[in-house]
Design an enzyme around this catalytic site. Structure first.
Site, PDB file in Angstrom:
ATOM      1  N   ASP A  11       0.860  -1.182   0.000  1.00 11.15           N
ATOM      2  CA  ASP A  11       0.000   0.000   0.000  1.00 11.15           C
ATOM      3  C   ASP A  11       0.896   1.232   0.000  1.00 11.15           C
ATOM      4  O   ASP A  11       1.529   1.555   1.009  1.00 11.15           O
ATOM      5  CB  ASP A  11      -0.910  -0.020   1.230  1.00 11.15           C
ATOM      6  N   VAL A  12       0.960   1.919  -1.147  1.00 10.85           N
ATOM      7  CA  VAL A  12       1.851   3.069  -1.299  1.00 10.85           C
ATOM      8  C   VAL A  12       1.045   4.345  -1.117  1.00 10.85           C
ATOM      9  O   VAL A  12       0.250   4.732  -1.985  1.00 10.85           O
ATOM     10  CB  VAL A  12       2.529   3.069  -2.684  1.00 10.85           C
ATOM     11  N   GLY A  13       1.244   4.994   0.031  1.00  8.49           N
ATOM     12  CA  GLY A  13       0.598   6.265   0.287  1.00  8.49           C
ATOM     13  C   GLY A  13       1.561   7.417   0.072  1.00  8.49           C
ATOM     14  O   GLY A  13       2.747   7.230  -0.206  1.00  8.49           O
ATOM     15  N   ASN A  14       1.055   8.636   0.221  1.00 14.05           N
ATOM     16  CA  ASN A  14       1.903   9.801   0.031  1.00 14.05           C
ATOM     17  C   ASN A  14       2.956   9.936   1.118  1.00 14.05           C
ATOM     18  O   ASN A  14       4.013  10.528   0.883  1.00 14.05           O
ATOM     19  CB  ASN A  14       1.042  11.071  -0.007  1.00 14.05           C
ATOM     20  N   THR A  15       2.692   9.380   2.296  1.00  7.96           N
ATOM     21  CA  THR A  15       3.623   9.511   3.416  1.00  7.96           C
ATOM     22  C   THR A  15       4.395   8.224   3.676  1.00  7.96           C
ATOM     23  O   THR A  15       5.609   8.259   3.903  1.00  7.96           O
ATOM     24  CB  THR A  15       2.865   9.919   4.692  1.00  7.96           C
TER      25      THR A  15
ATOM     26  N   GLY B 189      -8.669   7.535  -6.440  1.00  5.68           N
ATOM     27  CA  GLY B 189      -7.407   7.001  -5.933  1.00  5.68           C
ATOM     28  C   GLY B 189      -7.517   5.537  -5.566  1.00  5.68           C
ATOM     29  O   GLY B 189      -8.571   5.061  -5.108  1.00  5.68           O
TER      30      GLY B 189
ATOM     31  N   ASP C 170      -6.235   3.923  -3.102  1.00  2.91           N
ATOM     32  CA  ASP C 170      -6.497   3.691  -1.690  1.00  2.91           C
ATOM     33  C   ASP C 170      -7.977   3.809  -1.374  1.00  2.91           C
ATOM     34  O   ASP C 170      -8.541   2.998  -0.623  1.00  2.91           O
ATOM     35  CB  ASP C 170      -5.676   4.659  -0.826  1.00  2.91           C
ATOM     36  N   ARG C 171      -8.638   4.774  -1.972  1.00  2.00           N
ATOM     37  CA  ARG C 171     -10.065   4.970  -1.716  1.00  2.00           C
ATOM     38  C   ARG C 171     -10.897   3.860  -2.343  1.00  2.00           C
ATOM     39  O   ARG C 171     -11.892   3.404  -1.749  1.00  2.00           O
ATOM     40  CB  ARG C 171     -10.486   6.347  -2.224  1.00  2.00           C
TER      41      ARG C 171
ATOM     42  N   THR D 149      -2.331  11.388   4.577  1.00  2.00           N
ATOM     43  CA  THR D 149      -1.778  12.706   4.304  1.00  2.00           C
ATOM     44  C   THR D 149      -2.912  13.707   4.117  1.00  2.00           C
ATOM     45  O   THR D 149      -2.866  14.836   4.615  1.00  2.00           O
ATOM     46  CB  THR D 149      -0.901  12.652   3.040  1.00  2.00           C
TER      47      THR D 149
END
Length: 260
Positions: free
Chosen positions: A6-10, A108, A110-111, A133
């Site tokens: 899971d690649v998030g902005n943070t 996105g 993630d959503r 984020t």
């Protein structure tokens, strides 16, 4: 075993699944410049320290909101696991739900993954609040269709903007005010804690009330993300706090692909 990424902005979160059970997870700061070799030095060592054989990984699924980070993760999968990584939202990993919004392609990963997991785990109309984020509010109807939502600045971004723009304000931790129950702060730090923490609670409660009114039917509120537990202890607006919602959505997608 499934390695879900899971690649998030943070942060980038790696989770190892046996079926739908998370066996372990590891987190590293998101940096699109990090190479596959750098990921491997870190990840393979952690796996081996906990007794997991990288050869046991039979499937790798990546969901990312940082496109520049994807290539090096694909190389990691090929070079060190001998697998072609599946990418959430790209064939054959279709979302499998209707996106009733103006620009479905802009949703996105993630959503989308949160929507899949929430509908699978909780019946009825849903509002999913994800503390990342940005803080996102997503509406999923009782049929599993994604209806839209809200994007608000994450609490860390809000605090950073406040501190960076006001030279005399100190850096504070994100936590509920502990020295006073009053919302009238008597010193600078207390006033900042009250404004940041309770101000954010008020934002959530106000937006969720408006969403519920517009949905027009009872809707459960599911909270996820790093700060969900912190806020969940100080408001009754959430019906469930589910820290693993995104990862569980990836496991559901992986199962669907394996069954094809």
């Amino acid at each position: 075993m499934l390695l879900a990424v899971d690649v998030g902005n943070t942060n980038v979160v790696f989770a190892l699944f046996d079926g739908r059970e998370i066996k372990s997870r590891w987190r590293v700061a998101t940096d699109p410049r990090r190479t596959a070799d750098e990921y491997a030095v870190w990840l393979l060592q952690l796996m081996q320290l906990q007794g997991f054989d990288p050869k046991a990984v039979t499937q790798i699924l990546i969901a990312t909101v940082v496109p520049r980070a994807l290539h090096n993760l694909q190389v990691l999968s090929q070079k060190y696991f001998g697998r072609e990584a599946l990418i959430a939202g790209e064939p054959p990993v279709e979302w499998g739900f209707a996106a009733d919004v103006d620009q479905p392609r802009s949703l996105g990963a993630d959503r989308a993954v949160n929507a899949i997991a929430a509908h699978a785990r909780y019946p009825g109309d849903l509002i999913v609040v994800d503390f990342g984020t940005a803080t996102t509010f997503d509406v999923i109807d009782y049929m599993g269709a994604y209806k839209g939502g809200i994007i608000a600045p994450g609490i860390n971004l809000s605090l950073d903007a406040l501190v960076n723009a006001a030279a005399k304000l100190p850096r504070i931790a994100i936590e509920p005010p502990t020295r006073t129950r009053s919302v009238i702060g008597r010193n600078t730090e207390d006033q900042m804690h009250i404004g940041v923490f309770w101000g954010y609670v008020a934002l959530m409660e106000g937006l969720i009330a408006r969403l519920r009114a517009e949905i027009g039917r009872p809707a459960k509120v599911i909270a996820t993300g790093g700060l969900a537990v912190l806020f969940g202890d100080h408001t009754d607006i959430f019906d469930h706090v589910d820290a693993d919602l995104t990862l569980d959505g990836l496991a559901i997608l992986a199962e669907r692909v394996a069954a094809q």
